[in-house]
Design a protein around this motif. Structure first.
Motif, PDB file in Angstrom:
ATOM      1  N   LEU A 183      11.883   1.709  12.383  1.00 15.55           N
ATOM      2  CA  LEU A 183      10.773   0.103  13.388  1.00 15.55           C
ATOM      3  C   LEU A 183       9.959  -0.692  12.353  1.00 15.55           C
ATOM      4  O   LEU A 183       9.213   0.303  11.162  1.00 15.55           O
ATOM      5  N   THR A 184      10.186  -1.318  12.252  1.00 14.17           N
ATOM      6  CA  THR A 184       9.214  -2.318  11.314  1.00 14.17           C
ATOM      7  C   THR A 184       8.371  -3.776  12.435  1.00 14.17           C
ATOM      8  O   THR A 184       9.176  -4.515  13.517  1.00 14.17           O
ATOM      9  N   VAL A 185       6.988  -4.021  12.267  1.00 14.60           N
ATOM     10  CA  VAL A 185       6.428  -5.131  13.339  1.00 14.60           C
ATOM     11  C   VAL A 185       5.815  -5.644  12.423  1.00 14.60           C
ATOM     12  O   VAL A 185       4.638  -4.887  10.836  1.00 14.60           O
ATOM     13  N   ARG A 194       3.157  -6.459   7.416  1.00 14.63           N
ATOM     14  CA  ARG A 194       4.015  -5.811   8.023  1.00 14.63           C
ATOM     15  C   ARG A 194       3.770  -3.953   8.119  1.00 14.63           C
ATOM     16  O   ARG A 194       3.877  -3.562   6.511  1.00 14.63           O
ATOM     17  N   LEU A 195       3.851  -3.582   9.472  1.00 14.19           N
ATOM     18  CA  LEU A 195       4.261  -2.245   8.881  1.00 14.19           C
ATOM     19  C   LEU A 195       5.304  -1.472   9.577  1.00 14.19           C
ATOM     20  O   LEU A 195       6.423  -1.535  10.467  1.00 14.19           O
ATOM     21  N   ALA A 213       1.414  -1.007  -0.157  1.00 15.26           N
ATOM     22  CA  ALA A 213       0.363   0.159   0.537  1.00 15.26           C
ATOM     23  C   ALA A 213       0.762   1.207  -0.592  1.00 15.26           C
ATOM     24  O   ALA A 213       0.542   2.055  -0.780  1.00 15.26           O
ATOM     25  N   SER A 214       1.634   0.977   0.765  1.00 15.43           N
ATOM     26  CA  SER A 214       2.867   2.006   0.829  1.00 15.43           C
ATOM     27  C   SER A 214       4.222   2.087   0.878  1.00 15.43           C
ATOM     28  O   SER A 214       4.350   0.276   1.593  1.00 15.43           O
ATOM     29  N   ASP A 215       5.156   2.618   1.293  1.00 18.02           N
ATOM     30  CA  ASP A 215       6.283   2.391   2.218  1.00 18.02           C
ATOM     31  C   ASP A 215       6.378   1.345   3.647  1.00 18.02           C
ATOM     32  O   ASP A 215       6.816   0.824   4.166  1.00 18.02           O
TER      33      ASP A 215
END
Length: 638
Positions: free
Chosen positions: A374-376, A367-368, A321-323
């Motif tokens: 920071l990646t969750v 994945r956000l 959807a986006s970076d």
């Protein structure tokens, strides 16, 4: 309620992004196994080891297990030399609890006892990349991914026409040769390879005097057809044919076995929305045929006949959807089939007993990246198996990278499960009442880079596994329970498979690598406390053939005139040979010497001495191991 919510979330995701994703080719700094789509390594929350072609060639391995056993958390037991029964354990989990993938093709043998992949016959061949993902990983990989996932990829062509070849010879009349050729164009990228290997070997049994030889032939191929800038078709295949001699449990015997395995993959890839929505629709098929022979028989040398087949239908979608937001979701169907027989020593026809199981699955993972560094991630998967019903697992993780300090913190919680194998369900000792093995695990780690010179890492992990399937023995006196009769008959049996065990594993994995001018060094240490948690006499015992302490190290120097030399060591601690047994296998240190000399651009001479000290050790009680061995070879690229 939990299952309904999981399925609802997946349907919502499918409605928002109605498609499937295809796995892109990896490049430097990307990890494919973690999310089945390329992900920057500093965004992965799980513990991953990545070995590129240079790292593989530096270690000069023959079999894939030669390479894997030098990475953190992995131990190995083998019933003799190359080609004999091989068990690989990640953090104490058996081979049947590990998923093996080559070029996107999941390999497994449903006719084997645990239903997993037998690592005995997988050699380096044309492999150019190896990734080891440790810990339960069922969200994207489904059943068996309790210990982890091993993903290997063969080389891909990068020029209009190119090739490679190597030849190697060594102790015990060992000979090996590999060759590959490939090319790229606007319409097709392709590569095919072939290899052959033969050795007189050693006696499989430690008390034997005759050598038990091994020979193997293999081939692999891949092609990508570009029909349009956004549409392509992947075709991949793998084939191996091996013959290995082994011994009886008492000593030398003329018995041998053959293994023929092949896998094929076809996947259609479609990219939409300017490449933000990737789609993959694929079909995979694998077949493993295993036969054992005893020439001492009078009428029929064949005494074991097994064939396992798996067909998978896969749909996967990746929507970026986006970076900051990426979704991975999909649906799969797996069809397992098995036939097996133990023919009598007669000329009469024998029946191969068939059995089958099917699994339908849906999964999703998000994945956000809410802020820079920071990646969750979080995911859910639901499987519906034709024999035991439904099973749902979840996962969550986070990775935080600080670019200015070279620090990465990571933590994850993951669940895994393993469906009962067809052999455990339907063989003479099977039980259709078996439930899946279930695992829950978590880990936390830190990776620290100090410039381009030094990299350090540390990981703490824990895993709890319930409903472990083991062999249960029937009483020898009194009235036998119903489960001690072969299903559907009045014939008794001395045992059966049952969900009777539990285990708990925890430990730490430490790693370091250094590169300063021509000097290079690597090392890792693993402390694995994997204990039996089954109530009874074995409670608290270390799991069989799982060393509590493992260590590896290499120190070398690359000279400016093309010579590179190193010394490598490997340590494996003491282990129990069998569950509930007081017999211990001694610890051991092994030392190897390696060297390679780049004669010309694309032409390298190499050699090594393995087990320099000729250490006598065993990874399985009563079975031999390779002593001092010398190899020399040459490889070229054009």
């Amino acid at each position: 309620m939990r299952i309904q919510n999981c399925v609802g979330a997946l349907l919502l995701a499918a409605g928002l992004v109605p498609g499937a994703a295809f796995a892109e080719e990896p490049s430097d700094g990307l990890v494919v196994t973690a999310f089945r789509t390329p992900v920057a390594e500093d965004r992965v929350a799980s513990s991953v080891t990545v070995l590129d072609q240079a790292a593989i060639e530096q270690q000069q391995p023959l079999a894939l297990t030669d390479l894997l056993v030098r990475t953190p958390g992995i131990s190995l037991s083998r019933n003799g030399g190359y080609g004999t029964t091989t068990t690989l354990r990640i953090r104490g989990a058996d081979s049947g609890q590990t998923v093996m993938v080559i070029d996107g093709m999941r390999l497994a043998d449903p006719s084997s006892t645990a239903g997993g992949y037998g690592f005995a016959n997988l050699f380096i061949d044309d492999l150019a990349r190896v990734e080891i993902l440790r810990g339960p990983q069922a969200i994207l990989w489904g059943s068996d991914a309790i210990g982890g996932v091993i993903n290997v990829q063969t080389a891909r062509a990068t020029r209009p026409i190119e090739g490679s070849a190597s030849f190697e010879a060594g102790t015990r009349e060992t000979l090996g040769a590999r060759a590959a050729v490939g090319g790229t164009s606007d319409f097709i990228d392709w590569r095919v390879s072939g290899s052959t290997f033969t050795t007189d070997g050693i006696s499989a049994r430690a008390n034997g005097t005759e050598d038990d030889g091994y020979r193997r032939k293999a081939a692999s191929g891949s092609a990508t057809l570009h029909f349009a800038p956004t549409v392509s078709l992947d075709l991949r295949g793998y084939w191996a044919d091996a013959r290995n001699e082994f011994d009886s449990t008492s000593g030398d015997a003329p018995v041998y076995g053959t293994t023929r395995e092949w896998s094929a993959y076809a996947g259609l890839n479609v990219a939409l929305l300017d490449g933000r929505f990737l789609n993959r629709l694929a079909i995979l098929h694998s077949d493993t045929a295993r036969d054992n022979y005893d020439p001492r028989r009078k009428r029929r040398p064949l005494n074991f006949d097994a064939d396992g087949r798996v067909r998978r239908y896969e749909y996967q979608g990746t929507f970026t959807a986006s970076d900051a937001v990426q979704l991975v979701f999909g649906a799969e169907r797996e069809e397992q089939r098995m036939t097996n027989a133990s023919p009598a020593d007669t000329a009469a026809a024998y029946a191969r007993l068939p059995s089958e199981a099917n699994t339908n699955s849906v999964y999703g993972q998000v994945r956000l990246t809410p802020v820079e560094g920071l990646t969750v991630n979080g995911g859910v998967r639901h499987d519906d198996q034709s024999r035991f019903g439904g099973n749902t697992v979840v996962s969550a993780g986070a990775a935080w990278s600080v670019a200015r300090t070279g620090t990465r913190l990571r933590a994850s919680y993951d669940e895994g499960y393993k469906a009962p194998s067809l052999y455990q369900l339907f063989s003479l000792y099977g039980s259709t009442a078996l439930r899946p093995e279930e695992a829950k695990g978590w880990e936390a780690g830190i990776d620290q880079k100090l410039g381009d010179i030094l990299t350090l890492s540390a990981t703490w992990f824990e895993r709890k596994t319930d409903n472990l399937i083991d062999f249960a023995y029937c009483p020898t006196a009194g009235t036998l329970p119903e489960v001690c009769y072969v299903p559907g008959t009045d014939e008794t049996r001395f045992g059966y498979y049952a969900n009777v065990r539990k285990s708990h594993a925890k430990g730490i994995e430490l790693g370091a690598s250094l590169q300063w001018r021509g000097l290079f060094a690597t090392g890792n240490y693993s402390r694995i406390v994997a204990e039996d948690r089954t109530q009874g006499a074995t409670y608290g015992f270390q799991l069989a053939r799982v060393p509590r302490n493992l260590a590896n190290g290499e120190l070398g120097y690359a000279f400016p005139f093309g010579l590179k030399a190193s010394v490598a060591v490997r340590y494996s601690g003491r282990t129990f040979d069998r569950a509930g047994s007081s017999l211990r296998l001694d610890d051991y240190w092994l030392t190897d010497l390696r060297a390679e000399w780049k004669l010309l651009d694309g032409l390298t001479l190499y050699g090594r001495v393995e087990n320099v000290g000729d250490v006598d050790y065993q990874t399985a009680n009563g079975y031999g191991s390779l002593g001092r061995t010398v190899y020399a070879g040459i490889r070229s690229r054009f």
